[in-house]
Write a protein that holds these residues in place. Structure first.
Motif, PDB file in Angstrom:
ATOM      1  N   VAL A  42      35.381 -36.211 -26.432  1.00  0.00           N
ATOM      2  CA  VAL A  42      36.287 -36.634 -25.367  1.00  0.00           C
ATOM      3  C   VAL A  42      37.316 -37.662 -25.834  1.00  0.00           C
ATOM      4  O   VAL A  42      38.201 -38.037 -25.069  1.00  0.00           O
ATOM      5  CB  VAL A  42      35.511 -37.211 -24.159  1.00  0.00           C
ATOM      6  CG1 VAL A  42      34.615 -36.157 -23.558  1.00  0.00           C
ATOM      7  CG2 VAL A  42      34.701 -38.440 -24.564  1.00  0.00           C
ATOM      8  N   ALA A  43      37.200 -38.131 -27.078  1.00  0.00           N
ATOM      9  CA  ALA A  43      38.059 -39.224 -27.536  1.00  0.00           C
ATOM     10  C   ALA A  43      39.536 -38.845 -27.507  1.00  0.00           C
ATOM     11  O   ALA A  43      40.375 -39.585 -26.981  1.00  0.00           O
ATOM     12  CB  ALA A  43      37.640 -39.661 -28.945  1.00  0.00           C
ATOM     13  N   VAL A  44      39.879 -37.689 -28.086  1.00  0.00           N
ATOM     14  CA  VAL A  44      41.288 -37.294 -28.163  1.00  0.00           C
ATOM     15  C   VAL A  44      41.906 -37.074 -26.784  1.00  0.00           C
ATOM     16  O   VAL A  44      42.963 -37.652 -26.474  1.00  0.00           O
ATOM     17  CB  VAL A  44      41.460 -36.043 -29.052  1.00  0.00           C
ATOM     18  CG1 VAL A  44      42.876 -35.486 -28.937  1.00  0.00           C
ATOM     19  CG2 VAL A  44      41.151 -36.381 -30.506  1.00  0.00           C
ATOM     20  N   PRO A  45      41.295 -36.261 -25.905  1.00  0.00           N
ATOM     21  CA  PRO A  45      41.907 -36.099 -24.574  1.00  0.00           C
ATOM     22  C   PRO A  45      41.950 -37.394 -23.772  1.00  0.00           C
ATOM     23  O   PRO A  45      42.889 -37.609 -22.994  1.00  0.00           O
ATOM     24  CB  PRO A  45      41.010 -35.056 -23.887  1.00  0.00           C
ATOM     25  CG  PRO A  45      39.759 -35.009 -24.678  1.00  0.00           C
ATOM     26  CD  PRO A  45      40.130 -35.375 -26.073  1.00  0.00           C
ATOM     27  N   LEU A  46      40.978 -38.288 -23.968  1.00  0.00           N
ATOM     28  CA  LEU A  46      40.990 -39.563 -23.254  1.00  0.00           C
ATOM     29  C   LEU A  46      42.221 -40.375 -23.627  1.00  0.00           C
ATOM     30  O   LEU A  46      42.923 -40.913 -22.755  1.00  0.00           O
ATOM     31  CB  LEU A  46      39.714 -40.354 -23.576  1.00  0.00           C
ATOM     32  CG  LEU A  46      39.607 -41.749 -22.942  1.00  0.00           C
ATOM     33  CD1 LEU A  46      39.556 -41.652 -21.430  1.00  0.00           C
ATOM     34  CD2 LEU A  46      38.381 -42.485 -23.465  1.00  0.00           C
ATOM     35  N   VAL A  47      42.515 -40.455 -24.908  1.00  0.00           N
ATOM     36  CA  VAL A  47      43.693 -41.208 -25.361  1.00  0.00           C
ATOM     37  C   VAL A  47      44.980 -40.553 -24.873  1.00  0.00           C
ATOM     38  O   VAL A  47      45.884 -41.223 -24.356  1.00  0.00           O
ATOM     39  CB  VAL A  47      43.699 -41.315 -26.902  1.00  0.00           C
ATOM     40  CG1 VAL A  47      45.017 -41.893 -27.396  1.00  0.00           C
ATOM     41  CG2 VAL A  47      42.544 -42.193 -27.377  1.00  0.00           C
ATOM     42  N   ASN A 106      39.696 -36.329 -35.174  1.00  0.00           N
ATOM     43  CA  ASN A 106      39.623 -37.673 -34.594  1.00  0.00           C
ATOM     44  C   ASN A 106      40.152 -38.749 -35.532  1.00  0.00           C
ATOM     45  O   ASN A 106      40.506 -39.840 -35.098  1.00  0.00           O
ATOM     46  CB  ASN A 106      38.175 -38.004 -34.215  1.00  0.00           C
ATOM     47  CG  ASN A 106      37.742 -37.320 -32.944  1.00  0.00           C
ATOM     48  OD1 ASN A 106      38.566 -36.767 -32.229  1.00  0.00           O
ATOM     49  ND2 ASN A 106      36.457 -37.325 -32.660  1.00  0.00           N
ATOM     50  N   GLY A 107      40.182 -38.454 -36.828  1.00  0.00           N
ATOM     51  CA  GLY A 107      40.683 -39.423 -37.781  1.00  0.00           C
ATOM     52  C   GLY A 107      42.193 -39.577 -37.737  1.00  0.00           C
ATOM     53  O   GLY A 107      42.735 -40.501 -38.347  1.00  0.00           O
ATOM     54  N   ASN A 108      42.879 -38.695 -37.024  1.00  0.00           N
ATOM     55  CA  ASN A 108      44.339 -38.749 -36.922  1.00  0.00           C
ATOM     56  C   ASN A 108      44.790 -39.494 -35.678  1.00  0.00           C
ATOM     57  O   ASN A 108      45.742 -39.102 -35.008  1.00  0.00           O
ATOM     58  CB  ASN A 108      44.930 -37.330 -36.902  1.00  0.00           C
ATOM     59  CG  ASN A 108      44.701 -36.593 -38.197  1.00  0.00           C
ATOM     60  OD1 ASN A 108      44.575 -37.199 -39.259  1.00  0.00           O
ATOM     61  ND2 ASN A 108      44.632 -35.272 -38.114  1.00  0.00           N
ATOM     62  N   MET A 109      44.126 -40.588 -35.357  1.00  0.00           N
ATOM     63  CA  MET A 109      44.404 -41.254 -34.094  1.00  0.00           C
ATOM     64  C   MET A 109      45.844 -41.747 -33.992  1.00  0.00           C
ATOM     65  O   MET A 109      46.483 -41.626 -32.939  1.00  0.00           O
ATOM     66  CB  MET A 109      43.457 -42.428 -33.879  1.00  0.00           C
ATOM     67  CG  MET A 109      43.637 -43.061 -32.509  1.00  0.00           C
ATOM     68  SD  MET A 109      42.579 -44.466 -32.233  1.00  0.00           S
ATOM     69  CE  MET A 109      43.021 -44.864 -30.552  1.00  0.00           C
ATOM     70  N   LEU A 110      46.373 -42.315 -35.085  1.00  0.00           N
ATOM     71  CA  LEU A 110      47.747 -42.806 -35.028  1.00  0.00           C
ATOM     72  C   LEU A 110      48.730 -41.669 -34.759  1.00  0.00           C
ATOM     73  O   LEU A 110      49.720 -41.849 -34.045  1.00  0.00           O
ATOM     74  CB  LEU A 110      48.104 -43.519 -36.336  1.00  0.00           C
ATOM     75  CG  LEU A 110      47.475 -44.895 -36.541  1.00  0.00           C
ATOM     76  CD1 LEU A 110      47.874 -45.464 -37.896  1.00  0.00           C
ATOM     77  CD2 LEU A 110      47.849 -45.852 -35.427  1.00  0.00           C
ATOM     78  N   GLN A 111      48.462 -40.494 -35.314  1.00  0.00           N
ATOM     79  CA  GLN A 111      49.318 -39.338 -35.048  1.00  0.00           C
ATOM     80  C   GLN A 111      49.203 -38.910 -33.596  1.00  0.00           C
ATOM     81  O   GLN A 111      50.203 -38.581 -32.947  1.00  0.00           O
ATOM     82  CB  GLN A 111      48.932 -38.179 -35.974  1.00  0.00           C
ATOM     83  CG  GLN A 111      49.186 -38.459 -37.447  1.00  0.00           C
ATOM     84  CD  GLN A 111      48.897 -37.251 -38.316  1.00  0.00           C
ATOM     85  OE1 GLN A 111      48.486 -36.204 -37.829  1.00  0.00           O
ATOM     86  NE2 GLN A 111      49.111 -37.396 -39.618  1.00  0.00           N
TER      87      GLN A 111
END
Length: 424
Positions: free
Chosen positions: A54-59, A161-166
Motif C-alpha cells: 500500500v506504500a506507493v498508492p498511499l503516497v 518501492n525503492g523509487n520513492m523520490l521518482q
C-alpha cells in the motif's frame, strides 16, 4: 451482558512484541530456531509485504489530494508558495535534528558486538547489495542523485518501492498540472482521487489489524537471529530516548525560537493557547482529527485571521510532519546501525530528501508514518524487517509526534499571519 471493551491496537502490538520476544527466547534456548525461522517468521514477512503493497498508492493519492486541493495557481504562487516553503524548511530542520541526534548517540551501535555481528551475517546479502549500489552511484558523478529523481518510465517507477523520490516527483508534477487545469475541470478527477485516498487509508487500517501477529512473528525471528540475547532491547530503549529528545527539542527550543523571532505573539501566550490542542493531539494521534480545535484556538486565542488559518492549517495537516520527519530519520539510522549497514553521504542525502518530501505524503492518521517509513528504508537500501524493533513502542512515540506536528502547524500559521499586510 455488556460487551468487553476491545484493547487498543497499540496495546495489542505491545503484547505481540512481548510475546514474540518470549517465544523467540524460549524456542532459541530449546534449540528450536528452525521452527521460528521456517514456521513463525514468514507471517512477519507477510505483514511487511502488506505494508509495502500500500506504500506507493498511499503516497500518490495523498500527494495528489493535498496539492490538487490548493484551488488555483495564484493561491499556490502567493500564500501557497510561502506556506509550503516554510513548512519544508521546518521539516528539513527536523530531519537534520533527527539525523544529528542519531549519528551522535548511535542507538543502534549499543548492541553487543556478537549480536550486531549475528544480524549482519543474517542480512549480509542486503548489505553487500547496498554497498555495491553505493559504489556504483559514486562512480557516476555528483549529479546522478538529481538525475535519478526523474524517471523515464512511469510504470517502472511505480513498480518499485525503492523509487520513492521518482514516485514523489511524478505525483508533485501531476498535482501541479491539476492546479493549472483548474478546479472546475478537475472536479471529477479529484472526486476519484478523494475516494481512492479514503479507500487506501481504510486498507491501511485493515492491514494494521494484522500488526500484533506480524510484530510477534518478526520479533521472534529477530530474537532467534540474535541467538536469544536481550541486549537488543537495551538498544531499543536508547532509540526511544533519542526520538523523545528530538521531539522535546522541537517543542521547547525550535518552535519558541521561531515564534519569538518571526511573530509578535508572546511565546507564553502561544503555548497557553496550544495546550488543549496538544492534549487532544496526544490522545488521538491524529493531526487531522485535531484540526477543528487547532483552527478554533489559533483564530480565537492567537488572533490569526480566518483567511490564513483556513488555508495554512489544512495544508499543514497534509504536508507538515516535523515530528514524523525527525522520528523517521532517527528510526532509519537506528535500523541501519542495528543491521550493520553503513550509510555514506549519498544515502544520507537520499534520506534527507526522501524523508522531507515524503512528509507531504504522510496521512495525518495514527500509524500513517509506519507505511511511509517502509519506503524511506527501501530508498537507502535498509531491510524493512528491522521495523519490527520499533513497532512495539511506536504508538506512544506517535502520540508525541502528533503533538509536535500540530504545534508546528500553528507556528507556521503565526509566521504567515505576521507577514500579511494587515498584521504588520
Amino acid at each position: 451482558m455488556s460487551r468487553r471493551k476491545k484493547l487498543p491496537l497499540y496495546i495489542q502490538i505491545l503484547i505481540g512484541m512481548a510475546a514474540g520476544i518470549v517465544a523467540g527466547i524460549l524456542l532459541t534456548q530449546l534449540g528450536l530456531n528452525r521452527i521460528v525461522i521456517f514456521w513463525i517468521k514468514p507471517f512477519g514477512d507477510i505483514f511487511i509485504n502488506l505494508l509495502k503493497l500500500v506504500a506507493v498508492p498511499l503516497v500518490i493519492f495523498s500527494l495528489l489530494k493535498g496539492i490538487g486541493n490548493l484551488s488555483d495557481i495564484s493561491r499556490l504562487s502567493q500564500m501557497g508558495i510561502k506556506t509550503i516553503a516554510i513548512y519544508l524548511a521546518t521539516t528539513i530542520a527536523a530531519v537534520c535534528l533527527g539525523l544529528g541526534l542519531a549519528l551522535l548517540i548511535q542507538p543502534g551501535n549499543s548492541l553487543a558486538p556478537e549480536d550486531s555481528a549475528q544480524l549482519q551475517q543474517t542480512y549480509q546479502n542486503v548489505v553487500s547489495q547496498q554497498n555495491e549500489s553505493a559504489t556504483a552511484l559514486q562512480e557516476k558523478g555528483p549529479l546522478e542523485f538529481l538525475t535519478s529523481i526523474v524517471p523515464d518510465n512511469i510504470v517502472a517507477a511505480m513498480g518499485n518501492n525503492g523509487n520513492m523520490l521518482q514516485i514523489i516527483f511524478i505525483s508533485i508534477l501531476t498535482g501541479i498540472a491539476i492546479v493549472l487545469c483548474g478546479k472546475e475541470k478537475m472536479a471529477p478527477f479529484m472526486k476519484l482521487i478523494d475516494a481512492l485516498d479514503t479507500l487506501i487509508l481504510k486498507t491501511v487500517d485493515l492491514i494494521m489489524l494484522f500488526a500484533p501477529i506480524g510484530v510477534f512473528a518478526l520479533m521472534s525471528g529477530i530474537i532467534a537471529d540474535s541467538s536469544g540475547n536481550l541486549s537488543i532491547l537495551g538498544a531499543l530503549g536508547i532509540y526511544a530516548l533519542t526520538v523523545i529528545a528530538g521531539l522535546v527539542i522541537l517543542i521547547t527550543l525550535f518552535y519558541p525560537a521561531l515564534i519569538h523571532l518571526f511573530t509578535r505573539v508572546p511565546v507564553k501566550k502561544f503555548f497557553q493557547a496550544m495546550m488543549p490542542v496538544q492534549l487532544l493531539a496526544f490522545s488521538t494521534s491524529s493531526s487531522a482529527a485535531t484540526l477543528p480545535l487547532t483552527m478554533e484556538k489559533v483564530e480565537k486565542d492567537l488572533k490569526i485571521p480566518n483567511e490564513v488559518t483556513s488555508f495554512v492549517l489544512p495544508v499543514g495537516v497534509t504536508i507538515n510532519m516535523d515530528g514524523t520527519s525527525c522520528y523517521q530519520a532517527i528510526a532509519a539510522i537506528f535500523i541501519a546501525q542495528v543491521m550493520g549497514i553503513e550509510l555514506g553521504w549519498i544515502e544520507i542525502l537520499t534520506l534527507i530528501a526522501t524523508t522531507t518530501i515524503s512528509s507531504i505524503g504522510t496521512p495525518g492518521i495514527p500509524g500513517g508514518s509506519v507505511v511511509i517509513l517502509i519506503m524511506v528504508l527501501a530508498s537507502i537500501g535498509v531491510p524493512p524487517e528491522g521495523m519490527a524493533l520499533i513497532l512495539g513502542i511506536d504508538r506512544p512515540l506517535d502520540m508525541m509526534r502528533t503533538v509536535v506536528n500540530v504545534t508546528g502547524d500553528a507556528t507556521v500559521a503565526s509566521i504567515i499571519a505576521a507577514g500579511e499586510p494587515e498584521q504588520r
